[in-house]
Write an enzyme that holds these catalytic residues in place. Structure first.
Site, PDB file in Angstrom:
ATOM      1  N   GLU A 156       0.828  -1.225   0.000  1.00  0.00           N
ATOM      2  CA  GLU A 156       0.000   0.000   0.000  1.00  0.00           C
ATOM      3  C   GLU A 156       0.855   1.265   0.000  1.00  0.00           C
ATOM      4  O   GLU A 156       0.362   2.347   0.343  1.00  0.00           O
ATOM      5  CB  GLU A 156      -0.944   0.007   1.210  1.00  0.00           C
ATOM      6  CG  GLU A 156      -1.848  -1.210   1.351  1.00  0.00           C
ATOM      7  CD  GLU A 156      -2.871  -1.376   0.230  1.00  0.00           C
ATOM      8  OE1 GLU A 156      -2.860  -0.579  -0.731  1.00  0.00           O
ATOM      9  OE2 GLU A 156      -3.666  -2.335   0.313  1.00  0.00           O
ATOM     10  N   HIS A 196      -2.784   2.518   8.202  1.00  0.00           N
ATOM     11  CA  HIS A 196      -3.904   1.762   7.621  1.00  0.00           C
ATOM     12  C   HIS A 196      -4.129   0.528   8.470  1.00  0.00           C
ATOM     13  O   HIS A 196      -3.173  -0.147   8.858  1.00  0.00           O
ATOM     14  CB  HIS A 196      -3.576   1.363   6.180  1.00  0.00           C
ATOM     15  CG  HIS A 196      -4.477   0.299   5.633  1.00  0.00           C
ATOM     16  ND1 HIS A 196      -5.835   0.477   5.517  1.00  0.00           N
ATOM     17  CD2 HIS A 196      -4.231  -0.956   5.186  1.00  0.00           C
ATOM     18  CE1 HIS A 196      -6.373  -0.621   5.014  1.00  0.00           C
ATOM     19  NE2 HIS A 196      -5.425  -1.512   4.814  1.00  0.00           N
ATOM     20  N   HIS A 220      -7.457  -2.584   9.867  1.00  0.00           N
ATOM     21  CA  HIS A 220      -8.741  -3.240   9.612  1.00  0.00           C
ATOM     22  C   HIS A 220      -9.536  -3.344  10.919  1.00  0.00           C
ATOM     23  O   HIS A 220      -9.773  -4.456  11.412  1.00  0.00           O
ATOM     24  CB  HIS A 220      -8.517  -4.654   9.052  1.00  0.00           C
ATOM     25  CG  HIS A 220      -7.657  -4.739   7.830  1.00  0.00           C
ATOM     26  ND1 HIS A 220      -7.049  -5.920   7.419  1.00  0.00           N
ATOM     27  CD2 HIS A 220      -7.305  -3.818   6.903  1.00  0.00           C
ATOM     28  CE1 HIS A 220      -6.357  -5.706   6.297  1.00  0.00           C
ATOM     29  NE2 HIS A 220      -6.492  -4.429   5.970  1.00  0.00           N
ATOM     30  N   GLU A 235     -17.685  12.790  22.293  1.00  0.00           N
ATOM     31  CA  GLU A 235     -16.471  13.480  21.877  1.00  0.00           C
ATOM     32  C   GLU A 235     -16.115  13.326  20.401  1.00  0.00           C
ATOM     33  O   GLU A 235     -15.160  13.947  19.925  1.00  0.00           O
ATOM     34  CB  GLU A 235     -15.314  13.072  22.771  1.00  0.00           C
ATOM     35  CG  GLU A 235     -15.383  13.885  24.055  1.00  0.00           C
ATOM     36  CD  GLU A 235     -14.625  13.317  25.213  1.00  0.00           C
ATOM     37  OE1 GLU A 235     -13.723  12.503  24.994  1.00  0.00           O
ATOM     38  OE2 GLU A 235     -14.953  13.691  26.351  1.00  0.00           O
ATOM     39  N   HIS A 272     -13.063  -2.869   3.610  1.00  0.00           N
ATOM     40  CA  HIS A 272     -11.648  -3.234   3.734  1.00  0.00           C
ATOM     41  C   HIS A 272     -11.050  -2.728   5.055  1.00  0.00           C
ATOM     42  O   HIS A 272     -10.500  -3.503   5.829  1.00  0.00           O
ATOM     43  CB  HIS A 272     -10.857  -2.677   2.534  1.00  0.00           C
ATOM     44  CG  HIS A 272      -9.395  -2.993   2.568  1.00  0.00           C
ATOM     45  ND1 HIS A 272      -8.666  -3.341   1.467  1.00  0.00           N
ATOM     46  CD2 HIS A 272      -8.495  -3.006   3.600  1.00  0.00           C
ATOM     47  CE1 HIS A 272      -7.401  -3.581   1.806  1.00  0.00           C
ATOM     48  NE2 HIS A 272      -7.280  -3.370   3.098  1.00  0.00           N
TER      49      HIS A 272
HETATM   50  P1  13P Z   1       0.811  -5.393   3.174  1.00  0.00           P
HETATM   51  O1  13P Z   1       1.159  -6.696   3.843  1.00  0.00           O
HETATM   52  O2  13P Z   1       1.366  -5.304   1.783  1.00  0.00           O
HETATM   53  O3  13P Z   1       1.191  -4.212   4.029  1.00  0.00           O
HETATM   54  O4  13P Z   1      -0.770  -5.360   2.993  1.00  0.00           O
HETATM   55  C1  13P Z   1      -1.624  -5.446   4.088  1.00  0.00           C
HETATM   56  C2  13P Z   1      -2.921  -4.763   3.857  1.00  0.00           C
HETATM   57  O5  13P Z   1      -3.605  -4.404   4.814  1.00  0.00           O
HETATM   58  C3  13P Z   1      -3.378  -4.523   2.474  1.00  0.00           C
HETATM   59  O6  13P Z   1      -4.374  -3.562   2.432  1.00  0.00           O
HETATM   60 ZN    ZN Z   2      -5.597  -3.542   4.283  1.00  0.00          ZN
END
Ligand code: 13P
Ligand code: ZN
Length: 271
Positions: A116, A139, A141, A169, A210
């Site tokens: 990413e 980033h 999840h 808040e 995602h």
């Molecule tokens: P990477 O292992 O390449 O960092 O990817 C993980 C991920 O969350 C893809 O969106």
């Molecule tokens: Zn991801």
């Protein structure tokens, strides 16, 4: 030269990835972090003239030439960073040609930066135009945020408004709201460009079905933004199937924003 394993920026990456793993947000290799470093802090630990290898990035990062980042590796597990930072992390510098990364440390097993990287570096470029102190792009999840993607409209006004209703808040922590992208193929320049476009306006961007991106000046600020969204999404998921008896009204959100002096997205309220 000091031992890089004692560097505060390496320790911060270790602590943050371990914490995110502990929260259940980063299963397997899920999630990635990039953190822009000052040349002066890095040169205490590394010889900046020693490039271990070069890795093509596949996109232009003109505004970032010479900039140094510590970045999680692709395919690497957040849970393993704490015990083996040199394999799971890397320190890269954007070369003069603006499409190559010079590896200064890490990715010891021959690995490379996160898939990413386009979304990360393009987001850094976009945020630096809005806030020259921006340093971190994250980033992940987060479970409830992701769950909410399946049962709530993916409309940024409605999504932000619902989150603002869930914790008092929220409007103070992210008055600029949350940008939302539809499901897109990850790891591409296209999703990177779309994320960066949203980052011109938002510090938080949901990737439909995602995960989420956050950007900020420090690791704490960035983590705190995502953590607050995730908390609100958790309250939503705990209550969405139950009759709503009470809520935080728009007038009360205005009261909060005015009291705390934050510049909020007025067009995201219904008054
Ligand atoms: P990477 O292992 O390449 O960092 O990817 C993980 C991920 O969350 C893809 O969106
Ligand atoms: Zn991801």
């Amino acid at each position: 030269m000091k031992d890089i394993l004692t560097a505060p920026f390496v320790k911060e990456m270790q602590k943050t990835t371990a914490n995110m793993y502990r929260l259940g947000w980063d299963e397997r290799n899920g999630g990635n972090i990039s953190y822009m470093l000052e040349e002066d802090e890095v040169k205490e630990y590394l010889d900046l003239g020693n490039v271990i290898r070069t890795i093509p990035t596949g996109f232009d990062a003109t505004d970032l030439i010479g900039k140094i980042f510590i970045v999680t590796g692709t395919g690497k597990y957040f849970k393993n960073v704490v015990d083996d930072p040199e394999t799971n992390l890397g320190i890269i510098r954007i070369a003069e040609d603006d499409t190559t990364a010079e590896l200064l440390w890490g990715y010891k097993d021959g690995g490379r930066f996160t898939s990413e990287l386009p979304a990360h570096l393009m987001s850094h470029m976009a945020r630096l135009k809005v806030d020259k102190e921006n340093r971190v792009v994250m980033h992940t999840h987060p479970t409830h945020t992701l769950a909410m993607n399946y049962v709530h409209e993916l409309d940024e006004k409605k999504f932000t408004h619902t989150l603002w209703e869930m914790c008092t808040e929220c409007i103070v922590v992210f008055p600029d709201g949350v940008g939302v992208l539809p499901w897109m193929l990850c790891g591409t320049n296209e999703i990177g460009e779309a994320t960066a476009k949203k980052m011109e306006e938002f510090r938080l961007v949901v990737w439909g079905m995602h995960g989420i991106y956050g950007a900020g000046k420090t690791m704490d600020e960035t983590f705190g933004l995502i953590e607050t969204v995730e908390k609100a999404a958790e309250i939503y998921m705990l209550t969405a199937h139950l009759p709503r008896v009470n809520t935080i009204r728009d007038e009360e959100m205005v009261e909060l924003a005015e009291f705390f002096g934050v510049n909020y997205r007025k067009d995201f309220l219904n008054i």
